[in-house]
Design a protein around this motif. Sequence first.
Motif, PDB file in Angstrom:
ATOM      1  N   TRP A 102       0.836  -1.204   0.000  1.00 41.78           N
ATOM      2  CA  TRP A 102       0.000   0.000   0.000  1.00 41.78           C
ATOM      3  C   TRP A 102       0.866   1.247   0.000  1.00 41.78           C
ATOM      4  N   LEU A 103       1.898   1.272   0.834  1.00 45.27           N
ATOM      5  CA  LEU A 103       2.759   2.445   0.947  1.00 45.27           C
ATOM      6  C   LEU A 103       3.572   2.670  -0.322  1.00 45.27           C
ATOM      7  N   VAL A 104       3.970   1.598  -0.988  1.00 44.45           N
ATOM      8  CA  VAL A 104       4.716   1.756  -2.238  1.00 44.45           C
ATOM      9  C   VAL A 104       3.946   2.641  -3.212  1.00 44.45           C
ATOM     10  N   HIS A 105       2.626   2.471  -3.240  1.00 40.65           N
ATOM     11  CA  HIS A 105       1.810   3.199  -4.216  1.00 40.65           C
ATOM     12  C   HIS A 105       1.213   4.488  -3.659  1.00 40.65           C
ATOM     13  N   ARG A 106       1.234   4.675  -2.349  1.00 45.46           N
ATOM     14  CA  ARG A 106       0.550   5.835  -1.754  1.00 45.46           C
ATOM     15  C   ARG A 106       1.469   6.789  -1.009  1.00 45.46           C
ATOM     16  N   ALA A 107       2.696   6.400  -0.755  1.00 49.63           N
ATOM     17  CA  ALA A 107       3.582   7.238   0.062  1.00 49.63           C
ATOM     18  C   ALA A 107       4.009   8.472  -0.706  1.00 49.63           C
ATOM     19  N   ARG A 108       3.989   9.612  -0.017  1.00 50.47           N
ATOM     20  CA  ARG A 108       4.441  10.867  -0.585  1.00 50.47           C
ATOM     21  C   ARG A 108       5.449  11.505   0.374  1.00 50.47           C
ATOM     22  N   GLY A 109       6.321  12.311  -0.135  1.00 56.09           N
ATOM     23  CA  GLY A 109       7.317  12.969   0.701  1.00 56.09           C
ATOM     24  C   GLY A 109       8.592  12.151   0.783  1.00 56.09           C
ATOM     25  N   ASP A 110       9.723  12.829   0.798  1.00 55.76           N
ATOM     26  CA  ASP A 110      11.012  12.140   0.774  1.00 55.76           C
ATOM     27  C   ASP A 110      11.226  11.256   1.994  1.00 55.76           C
ATOM     28  N   ALA A 111      10.794  11.723   3.183  1.00 51.69           N
ATOM     29  CA  ALA A 111      11.027  10.947   4.400  1.00 51.69           C
ATOM     30  C   ALA A 111      10.278   9.624   4.365  1.00 51.69           C
ATOM     31  N   LEU A 112       9.013   9.666   3.964  1.00 57.05           N
ATOM     32  CA  LEU A 112       8.223   8.443   3.918  1.00 57.05           C
ATOM     33  C   LEU A 112       8.711   7.524   2.799  1.00 57.05           C
ATOM     34  N   ARG A 113       9.104   8.087   1.644  1.00 59.25           N
ATOM     35  CA  ARG A 113       9.638   7.250   0.571  1.00 59.25           C
ATOM     36  C   ARG A 113      10.923   6.562   1.014  1.00 59.25           C
ATOM     37  N   GLY A 114      11.757   7.272   1.767  1.00 56.56           N
ATOM     38  CA  GLY A 114      12.972   6.639   2.265  1.00 56.56           C
ATOM     39  C   GLY A 114      12.674   5.474   3.185  1.00 56.56           C
ATOM     40  N   LEU A 115      11.670   5.631   4.057  1.00 58.27           N
ATOM     41  CA  LEU A 115      11.282   4.538   4.939  1.00 58.27           C
ATOM     42  C   LEU A 115      10.738   3.365   4.131  1.00 58.27           C
ATOM     43  N   VAL A 116       9.941   3.641   3.102  1.00 57.28           N
ATOM     44  CA  VAL A 116       9.382   2.573   2.264  1.00 57.28           C
ATOM     45  C   VAL A 116      10.501   1.801   1.573  1.00 57.28           C
ATOM     46  N   ASP A 117      11.492   2.510   1.050  1.00 56.16           N
ATOM     47  CA  ASP A 117      12.601   1.823   0.380  1.00 56.16           C
ATOM     48  C   ASP A 117      13.373   0.949   1.355  1.00 56.16           C
ATOM     49  N   ALA A 118      13.567   1.429   2.595  1.00 55.03           N
ATOM     50  CA  ALA A 118      14.258   0.614   3.595  1.00 55.03           C
ATOM     51  C   ALA A 118      13.442  -0.630   3.935  1.00 55.03           C
ATOM     52  N   LEU A 119      12.127  -0.498   4.016  1.00 55.25           N
ATOM     53  CA  LEU A 119      11.272  -1.650   4.276  1.00 55.25           C
ATOM     54  C   LEU A 119      11.326  -2.642   3.118  1.00 55.25           C
ATOM     55  N   ALA A 120      11.312  -2.126   1.885  1.00 62.03           N
ATOM     56  CA  ALA A 120      11.302  -3.002   0.718  1.00 62.03           C
ATOM     57  C   ALA A 120      12.590  -3.799   0.593  1.00 62.03           C
ATOM     58  N   THR A 121      13.709  -3.235   1.039  1.00 62.02           N
ATOM     59  CA  THR A 121      14.977  -3.956   0.956  1.00 62.02           C
ATOM     60  C   THR A 121      15.291  -4.746   2.220  1.00 62.02           C
ATOM     61  N   GLY A 122      14.411  -4.640   3.243  1.00 60.17           N
ATOM     62  CA  GLY A 122      14.628  -5.385   4.474  1.00 60.17           C
ATOM     63  C   GLY A 122      15.747  -4.837   5.335  1.00 60.17           C
TER      64      GLY A 122
END
Length: 589
Positions: A178-198
């Motif tokens: 859900w966050l991959v497609h809905r996240a906005r803002g650099d801080a939240l995108r950075g957190l999403v990328d960290a989650l996606a890579t484990g």
Amino acid sequence: MSASHERSTLAPSLYAYAKGLRDSAPDAPLPRQGLPLPEHARPPRVRAGGPGPQEARAVVTDLLLPFPALPDPERAAAEVERTLARAGVRERAVFAAVTAIPPSRESAARSRARALGRHLTRGGTTFGAVAAGLGLLSRLGEPEDVPYVRTLGLLEGLGQYATATLEPLDPASAALVWLVHRARGDALRGLVDALATGDEAAVRDLLPELPTAPRELGPEHARRVAEAVGLPELLRREPDHPGLLAQAVRLLTRMCSGRGHENEILEYDEAVALYETVGARAHELPPLLHHQALLVTLALELHSGAAHLLPWPPGRRRHVGGALLAAVEEPDTPPDREGRRRADWIRRTVRRLCEAAPVTPSAAPRLRIEVVVADPGDPDGVETRFLVDGRPLVPAAFGRGPGEPPERLLDDGALRAGPEPREVRLAEAYCTEGCCGALYVTVRREGPHVVWDGWRRPGTPPGLPALPAAYRFDAAAYDTEIARAERDRDWSWPARDTARLIAAGLRERPGLLARWGLRQGWAGTAFGDPDTAVVTYADLPPAAGGRDVPPRQYLWHLPEDGTPPERRAADALRRFAEEDPRGFPEPAG
């Protein structure tokens, strides 16, 4: 040359394509809309005059019903893909149709349908085929399906279907997709990328820095973040990490906000666990004014908000609420106006919570009406809440927005039970009734009782809980409670009192506006400045046969200047009598 509906069989499956993209660049940031689609998988264009949504669902249902019964799921999947490609139905209709088919109770039939769903998701080359497979696995999936669905969910356009499929299997994976497609803002995108890579260390360090202001993180975003990071477990695993506890409090508070399409706190499976953890460690927070305001908000939501409705073990809700309030110290008086307003709100709200809480649940009155003012640092406004037998009514029966403000329910006696039945709007969706609905009830007196029945929710989407049964209140006790709630002004402040008194004067003297060709609107305080009273009025609609021009609305702002509200209201009413009110404010459209 192959026909268009046959060419996709020569292409790689969507799952293999998505996995290949991630394997080739596992640490690359994910695009904001998800991984790009291969050309062969783009959804078909909807032809003019083609089937509408309902007709498309019927077509897909007729096509799919026989396939799970076929003995060879691989061949069945191939036939489903070819059939859907020829039909040209969009993936939305496919997913909706499949999820609407009642699942079989036979174990063998469910196993065949599950196998078909797996072949479609893992081998499907088109959106329609994969959507059909995800629809089947949304009810029949097992843990082994999670990696495949999560990878597919990274593709542009498949996020919502993968999220719905993952939610009953793995909420953390569903939240990530859900966050991959809905996240906005650099801080939240950075957190999403960290989650996606484990990258657990990066997640732990990035989470406390995530902005949580209302305009930056909505209630559903807060819930999805908490689910994706496994917040209660993260707090237990990292008890000494600076900033994690304070961020958990902020995220929990955002989930409790009514500024969303759902009661997000009720959608969060670990809400009780997170509340318990925050309550047990609330005393560890630095005694900052912001932290204390958040703790008071959480206690307030336990008392009369949606958090009250969580599946609490006996006695735990009151225990956690008490722990939250025990961690709130008497606030100092800050030098700035906003800080003073917030400190006053903390004192007033703590006092009201202590006065309103019954000694035992059985001591709760049949009906209790409370006016709740949100934390001035995160203003959600002012709402009227109803506790019936100690349980909040609006979040249980509606859940799309807050109760109406007291000016609309208490100031003009809307809740009084008279000789004639009266329909009253108790709550409106946060985005307005015209968008997502409202909650109405009919109030009537019946002998020694007052009855609330005739419930309706116009404009609300399907899937809400059943409407309440009729409530019967002792008439004498009901009248006493309504009178008490109408007299209670302890929650208010000078600018709000000024607006209320002006509105009451205009109701009592309708000629003040009518003589100028105006009609009364709402009155309250400015959302961004609670110390400014706002009075609205509008031009009367044109007479029959006149020009079809929308009436112009006017907003008159009266900043607080220290004058007593009674005097300010009297001066304002005098101006209405002597001057054309169109000259008071700037027109507002």
